[in-house]
Design a protein around this motif. Structure first.
Motif, PDB file in Angstrom:
ATOM      1  N   TYR A  33       0.919  -1.271  -0.283  1.00 24.77           N
ATOM      2  CA  TYR A  33       0.170   0.240  -0.029  1.00 24.77           C
ATOM      3  C   TYR A  33       0.879   1.054  -0.100  1.00 24.77           C
ATOM      4  N   GLN A  34       0.524   2.284  -0.518  1.00 24.71           N
ATOM      5  CA  GLN A  34       1.283   3.595  -0.858  1.00 24.71           C
ATOM      6  C   GLN A  34       0.473   4.585  -0.338  1.00 24.71           C
ATOM      7  N   TYR A  35       0.734   5.561   0.438  1.00 24.37           N
ATOM      8  CA  TYR A  35      -0.026   6.510   0.938  1.00 24.37           C
ATOM      9  C   TYR A  35       0.591   7.790   0.577  1.00 24.37           C
ATOM     10  N   ALA A  36      -0.129   8.937   0.523  1.00 23.88           N
ATOM     11  CA  ALA A  36       0.430  10.539   0.300  1.00 23.88           C
ATOM     12  C   ALA A  36      -0.790  11.223   0.954  1.00 23.88           C
ATOM     13  N   PRO A  37      -0.535  12.632   1.464  1.00 19.92           N
ATOM     14  CA  PRO A  37      -1.003  13.451   2.242  1.00 19.92           C
ATOM     15  C   PRO A  37      -2.280  14.102   1.328  1.00 19.92           C
ATOM     16  N   ALA A  38      -3.186  14.589   2.049  1.00 20.01           N
ATOM     17  CA  ALA A  38      -4.268  15.373   1.164  1.00 20.01           C
ATOM     18  C   ALA A  38      -3.715  16.503   0.422  1.00 20.01           C
ATOM     19  N   THR A  53      -3.107   6.064  -2.196  1.00 24.96           N
ATOM     20  CA  THR A  53      -2.826   6.342  -3.438  1.00 24.96           C
ATOM     21  C   THR A  53      -2.410   5.413  -4.564  1.00 24.96           C
ATOM     22  N   GLY A  54      -1.724   4.230  -4.085  1.00 23.08           N
ATOM     23  CA  GLY A  54      -1.339   3.219  -4.869  1.00 23.08           C
ATOM     24  C   GLY A  54      -1.375   1.787  -4.204  1.00 23.08           C
ATOM     25  N   GLN A  55      -1.811   0.794  -4.989  1.00 25.95           N
ATOM     26  CA  GLN A  55      -1.765  -0.479  -4.420  1.00 25.95           C
ATOM     27  C   GLN A  55      -1.223  -1.541  -5.331  1.00 25.95           C
ATOM     28  N   TRP A  56      -0.339  -2.420  -4.879  1.00 30.80           N
ATOM     29  CA  TRP A  56       0.305  -3.403  -5.516  1.00 30.80           C
ATOM     30  C   TRP A  56      -0.327  -4.920  -5.143  1.00 30.80           C
ATOM     31  N   ASP A  57      -0.990  -5.572  -5.916  1.00 30.66           N
ATOM     32  CA  ASP A  57      -1.518  -6.963  -5.643  1.00 30.66           C
ATOM     33  C   ASP A  57      -0.792  -8.013  -6.337  1.00 30.66           C
ATOM     34  N   THR A  58       0.058  -8.769  -5.723  1.00 32.21           N
ATOM     35  CA  THR A  58       0.842  -9.632  -6.490  1.00 32.21           C
ATOM     36  C   THR A  58       0.575 -11.125  -6.136  1.00 32.21           C
ATOM     37  N   VAL A  59       0.336 -11.946  -7.266  1.00 27.15           N
ATOM     38  CA  VAL A  59       0.411 -13.357  -6.648  1.00 27.15           C
ATOM     39  C   VAL A  59       1.487 -14.096  -7.417  1.00 27.15           C
ATOM     40  N   TRP A  60       2.118 -15.254  -6.601  1.00 20.94           N
ATOM     41  CA  TRP A  60       3.188 -15.661  -6.644  1.00 20.94           C
ATOM     42  C   TRP A  60       3.049 -17.171  -7.092  1.00 20.94           C
ATOM     43  N   ASP A  61       3.992 -17.761  -7.745  1.00 24.68           N
ATOM     44  CA  ASP A  61       3.863 -19.211  -7.974  1.00 24.68           C
ATOM     45  C   ASP A  61       4.175 -20.544  -6.838  1.00 24.68           C
ATOM     46  N   GLU A  62       4.581 -19.789  -5.862  1.00 26.32           N
ATOM     47  CA  GLU A  62       4.888 -20.892  -4.715  1.00 26.32           C
ATOM     48  C   GLU A  62       6.146 -21.565  -4.918  1.00 26.32           C
ATOM     49  N   THR A  63       7.015 -21.256  -5.884  1.00 23.17           N
ATOM     50  CA  THR A  63       8.317 -21.880  -6.007  1.00 23.17           C
ATOM     51  C   THR A  63       9.396 -21.574  -5.045  1.00 23.17           C
ATOM     52  N   GLY A  64       9.336 -20.378  -4.558  1.00 20.42           N
ATOM     53  CA  GLY A  64      10.254 -19.732  -3.598  1.00 20.42           C
ATOM     54  C   GLY A  64      10.797 -18.772  -4.201  1.00 20.42           C
ATOM     55  N   GLY A  65      10.835 -18.459  -5.676  1.00 18.05           N
ATOM     56  CA  GLY A  65      11.138 -17.106  -6.306  1.00 18.05           C
ATOM     57  C   GLY A  65      10.468 -15.763  -5.686  1.00 18.05           C
ATOM     58  N   THR A  66      11.295 -14.831  -5.425  1.00 14.11           N
ATOM     59  CA  THR A  66      10.719 -13.637  -4.837  1.00 14.11           C
ATOM     60  C   THR A  66      10.918 -12.474  -5.756  1.00 14.11           C
ATOM     61  N   ALA A  67      11.641 -12.476  -6.946  1.00 10.18           N
ATOM     62  CA  ALA A  67      11.998 -11.397  -7.662  1.00 10.18           C
ATOM     63  C   ALA A  67      10.603 -11.013  -8.526  1.00 10.18           C
ATOM     64  N   CYS A  68      10.319  -9.952  -8.657  1.00  9.51           N
ATOM     65  CA  CYS A  68       8.904  -9.419  -9.313  1.00  9.51           C
ATOM     66  C   CYS A  68       9.291  -7.983  -9.709  1.00  9.51           C
ATOM     67  N   PRO A  69       9.335  -7.443 -11.159  1.00 13.43           N
ATOM     68  CA  PRO A  69       8.504  -8.524 -12.145  1.00 13.43           C
ATOM     69  C   PRO A  69       9.548  -9.651 -12.391  1.00 13.43           C
ATOM     70  N   GLY A  70       9.027 -10.856 -12.781  1.00 13.59           N
ATOM     71  CA  GLY A  70       9.680 -11.790 -13.064  1.00 13.59           C
ATOM     72  C   GLY A  70       9.023 -12.935 -13.695  1.00 13.59           C
ATOM     73  N   ALA A  71       9.592 -14.173 -13.648  1.00 17.27           N
ATOM     74  CA  ALA A  71       8.769 -15.461 -14.063  1.00 17.27           C
ATOM     75  C   ALA A  71       7.914 -15.997 -12.865  1.00 17.27           C
ATOM     76  N   ASN A  72       8.380 -15.571 -11.861  1.00 21.99           N
ATOM     77  CA  ASN A  72       7.602 -16.117 -10.448  1.00 21.99           C
ATOM     78  C   ASN A  72       6.372 -15.464 -10.001  1.00 21.99           C
ATOM     79  N   CYS A  73       5.872 -14.345 -10.686  1.00 26.38           N
ATOM     80  CA  CYS A  73       4.967 -13.453 -10.014  1.00 26.38           C
ATOM     81  C   CYS A  73       4.004 -12.773 -11.336  1.00 26.38           C
ATOM     82  N   ARG A  74       2.723 -12.580 -10.991  1.00 21.12           N
ATOM     83  CA  ARG A  74       2.151 -11.778 -11.744  1.00 21.12           C
ATOM     84  C   ARG A  74       1.435 -10.586 -10.569  1.00 21.12           C
ATOM     85  N   ARG A  75       1.299  -9.310 -11.160  1.00 17.84           N
ATOM     86  CA  ARG A  75       0.899  -8.557 -10.456  1.00 17.84           C
ATOM     87  C   ARG A  75      -0.058  -7.346 -11.013  1.00 17.84           C
TER      88      ARG A  75
END
Length: 206
Positions: A33-38, A53-75
């Motif tokens: 979650y990203q925030y900014a003042p009024a 002001t911003g929100q990243w929702d990421t789904v991982w493939d549960e292989t242990g990889g944590t690099a995103c963007p990359g082959a292990n995630c969709r966001r």
């Protein structure tokens, strides 16, 4: 599940990151979650305010990889803008962030009644395909008229008490609006509703 909270004034106690893992400790989903003042304020001055002001929702493939963007995630990413009253005035949904063509923009318009401090009732909510709103990219629109029973509605008129008396839903094939109407009693209870096909239902209170 692990939740990390913001520690700055204005955003205090709001989540900054939520991580979810499977039984093996591998990431399954994460939200940032990203925030900014009024507008006109800061996160460190009174009155303390912060808007999401911003929100990243990421789904991982549960292989242990944590690099995103990359082959292990969709966001997916969603950004929001606000007015001085804290109302969302525009929202951009990027869908799959690494894929172009599934973006959606929604614009909210308000007519604040500052004397009665009715400032959060949107009179227009319009959605567009893509990130550049125009008449050609409009895909949906909902107009709300407040406190205007029995008259031709003017949605952009500021509300008096805030009762929605007409809802106009844009129909793209005919480029016209389908209208729903509601009337209220002196206590603000809805007593009759008329749908887009002019079918009426009534409510009685005792």
């Amino acid at each position: 599940e692990t939740t990390i909270y913001r520690q700055d004034y204005g955003s205090l106690t709001k989540p900054e990151q939520v991580l979810r893992r499977n039984g093996a400790g591998q990431l399954t989903t994460s939200t940032v979650y990203q925030y900014a003042p009024a507008p006109g304020a800061t996160l460190a001055t009174v009155p303390y305010t912060s808007n999401l002001t911003g929100q990243w929702d990421t789904v991982w493939d549960e292989t242990g990889g944590t690099a995103c963007p990359g082959a292990n995630c969709r966001r997916a990413y969603t950004s929001r803008q606000y007015d001085a009253y804290g109302n969302v005035t525009s929202m951009q949904s990027y869908g799959d962030y690494e894929v172009v063509g599934d973006e959606l923009t929604t614009i909210m318009s308000y007519a604040p009644n500052t004397a009665a401090y009715i400032v959060s009732r949107p009179w227009a909510v319009t959605s567009y395909s893509g990130l550049t709103p125009s008449a050609a990219t409009q895909i949906a629109q909902k107009l709300s008229a407040y406190d205007q029973p029995g008259v031709t509605p003017t949605p952009s008129r500021p509300p008096v008490v805030g009762d929605v008396t007409q809802i106009l839903q844009w129909e793209n094939l005919s480029n016209s609006y389908l209208v729903k109407q509601t009337t209220y009693d002196a206590y603000g209870n809805p007593v009759s509703r008329r749908d887009e096909l002019n079918r009426e239902s009534k409510v009685t209170y005792d």
